[in-house]
Design an enzyme around this catalytic site. Structure first.
Site, PDB file in Angstrom:
ATOM      1  N   ASP A 258       0.866  -1.186   0.000  1.00 21.07           N
ATOM      2  CA  ASP A 258       0.000   0.000   0.000  1.00 21.07           C
ATOM      3  C   ASP A 258       0.899   1.230   0.000  1.00 21.07           C
ATOM      4  O   ASP A 258       2.019   1.169  -0.511  1.00 21.07           O
ATOM      5  CB  ASP A 258      -0.953  -0.035   1.207  1.00 21.07           C
ATOM      6  CG  ASP A 258      -2.289   0.650   0.933  1.00 21.07           C
ATOM      7  OD1 ASP A 258      -2.258   1.831   0.557  1.00 21.07           O
ATOM      8  OD2 ASP A 258      -3.343   0.019   1.088  1.00 21.07           O
ATOM      9  N   HIS A 281       2.363   1.907  -3.163  1.00 27.32           N
ATOM     10  CA  HIS A 281       1.453   2.851  -3.823  1.00 27.32           C
ATOM     11  C   HIS A 281       1.990   4.269  -3.803  1.00 27.32           C
ATOM     12  O   HIS A 281       1.261   5.221  -4.052  1.00 27.32           O
ATOM     13  CB  HIS A 281       0.073   2.804  -3.163  1.00 27.32           C
ATOM     14  CG  HIS A 281      -0.652   1.520  -3.392  1.00 27.32           C
ATOM     15  ND1 HIS A 281      -1.938   1.309  -2.940  1.00 27.32           N
ATOM     16  CD2 HIS A 281      -0.285   0.379  -4.027  1.00 27.32           C
ATOM     17  CE1 HIS A 281      -2.330   0.086  -3.287  1.00 27.32           C
ATOM     18  NE2 HIS A 281      -1.334  -0.500  -3.934  1.00 27.32           N
TER      19      HIS A 281
END
Length: 449
Positions: A258, A281
């Site tokens: 993430d 991310h």
């Protein structure tokens, strides 16, 4: 007569000399014996600790911890902490060469003395069965309401998160082979309500969810930290900040599933520098404003960092319906490679199947992107701002982004309700940015912070 007196004097002198010599010999032996006894006393439990003095050491092995990787050491760690808590500048030592299984634990203040050091040289591993997690917990290792807390060393915190990510039956070699993990996945290491927090040198890997979280903290220093989890591990943010001020994250390597760094509401004066991110991310502010909440973020600097094989580079994401303000943000000197979208503002963020359109929004102003260079795979620039509350004061300078595969058709830079200025030629050309000020009057949803 004189000869007889002389002999008597000599004899007396000889006897006195012998007596003094033996007395002196006994006295030296006594001192030597005393010295040896003093040397046989238990070794001192002090060593050089925090700057300014010595630190009393509480080795978890002295509290019956067994570094065999299978014995539950939760009580031993708590006992070591309880003793260290009473001594300012003390050290809890997790020695190298051992692996310690530790269940959910809270190293708590606020009655602890300040400047405690948690010296992590060994490895701490999490339980892999549901027996110690109950219905699920929000954190595994937690430090709360402390002043001057430091975690340092070359050791490892291993959340063994694969059993959570898969949500499958544990095999027979694991502790609780007939049970499933609860749906609530814990953060590996969390600091709450603490000041003057330092985390340096350690490795955190395979967390069930977020790896390192700071909530309601001030004066945070993170340096030389390694975060390591697979790129497909769900919701495994590297470092998560919430309601925290005066934060520095320096010289760290983060690989996760993430956001490498996630900055949430209540954060201000955050400096991120020399961070290597990937997979992951990217580095994100948000998502902010979820469920019509107010979000306030200001004074964020991200610079001199590398993004490799990430979903995004640098990003701000907000939910529709929120309120508040994000302002004074600088993204500078960011090197990207194989990144889907290097520059992103998304005020229509939604990680669910469907989200309702709403006019309220978190206001964005004074956001600066400069010296962002490298390769992308989908879209170089995506700036999607609120219809009701457009972004203002957006600047872009020295943007040099190239498609990973030359000659392949890629999306052009995209802007929506984005007002600002181009401060230099950019590649590809960013012609969608609007100049001037929006004609839409900003209503109460711009929510001053």
């Amino acid at each position: 007569m004189r000869k007889e007196l002389s002999l008597r004097s000599f004899s007396s002198f000889f006897l006195i000399s012998v007596f003094l010599c033996f007395s002196s010999f006994d006295s030296c032996n006594a001192r030597k014996s005393k010295h040896l006894k003093e040397n046989r006393s238990p070794p001192s439990y002090t060593t050089e600790g925090h700057v300014g003095g010595s630190s009393t050491i509480f080795n978890v092995l002295d509290f019956n911890a067994k570094g065999d990787g299978t014995t539950d050491n939760t009580k031993a760690f708590l006992d070591a902490w309880t003793n260290a808590c009473k001594v300012a500048g003390s050290t809890v030592l997790v020695p190298s060469g051992s692996t310690f299984l530790v269940g959910p634990i809270s190293f708590s203040g606020p009655n602890c003395q300040p400047n405690i050091i948690f010296q992590l040289d060994g490895t701490i591993i999490a339980p892999t069965g549901a027996g110690q997690w109950g219905s699920g917990l929000l954190q595994w290792l937690e430090f709360t309401k402390l002043k001057g807390i430091t975690i340092r060393g070359g050791g490892v915190i291993d959340g063994r998160g694969n059993v959570w990510w898969a949500r499958s039956e544990l095999d027979d070699s694991q502790i609780y082979a007939d049970s499933k993990m609860p749906s609530t996945k814990p953060t590996a290491l969390r600091f709450y309500g603490s000041s003057d927090v330092t985390v340096t040198g350690i490795t955190i890997r395979n967390s069930p969810q977020c790896h390192l979280k700071f909530d309601s903290c001030t004066g945070v220093q993170v340096s030389g930290v390694t975060v390591s989890s697979p790129g497909d591990s769900p919701h495994t943010d590297g470092i998560h900040l919430q309601n925290s001020q005066d934060v520095s994250i320096l010289g760290s390597n983060i690989a996760c599933g993430d956001d490498c760094v996630s900055i949430q509401t209540g954060c201000s004066n955050v400096n991120i520098r020399n961070v290597h991110c990937g997979p992951g991310h990217g580095i994100s502010i948000g998502g902010l404003g979820k469920d019509d909440t107010k979000a306030c973020v200001s004074g964020i600097t991200v610079r001199d960092s590398v993004m490799h094989n990430t979903l995004n580079g640098v990003r701000i994401k907000t939910w529709q319906g929120g309120s508040g303000l994000v302002q004074d943000v600088l993204f500078s000197n960011i090197q990207v490679s194989e990144v889907e979208s290097p520059i992103v503002i998304d005020q229509f963020y939604c990680d669910q199947g469907k989200c309702n359109n709403q006019s309220a929004a978190v206001a964005l102003s004074n956001i600066h992107f400069e010296k962002i260079t490298g390769t992308y795979t989908v879209n170089p620039v995506h700036l999607a701002c609120s219809d009701a509350l457009p972004c203002t004061g957006i600047t872009l300078s020295a943007i040099q982004l190239q498609p990973l595969q030359e000659g392949r058709t890629m999306s052009s830079p995209y802007c929506w309700q984005t007002y600002g200025e181009l401060l230099s030629p950019n590649s590809p050309p960013i012609n969608c940015l609007r100049t001037g000020k929006p004609s839409i009057s900003q209503g109460p949803s711009d929510g001053s912070c």
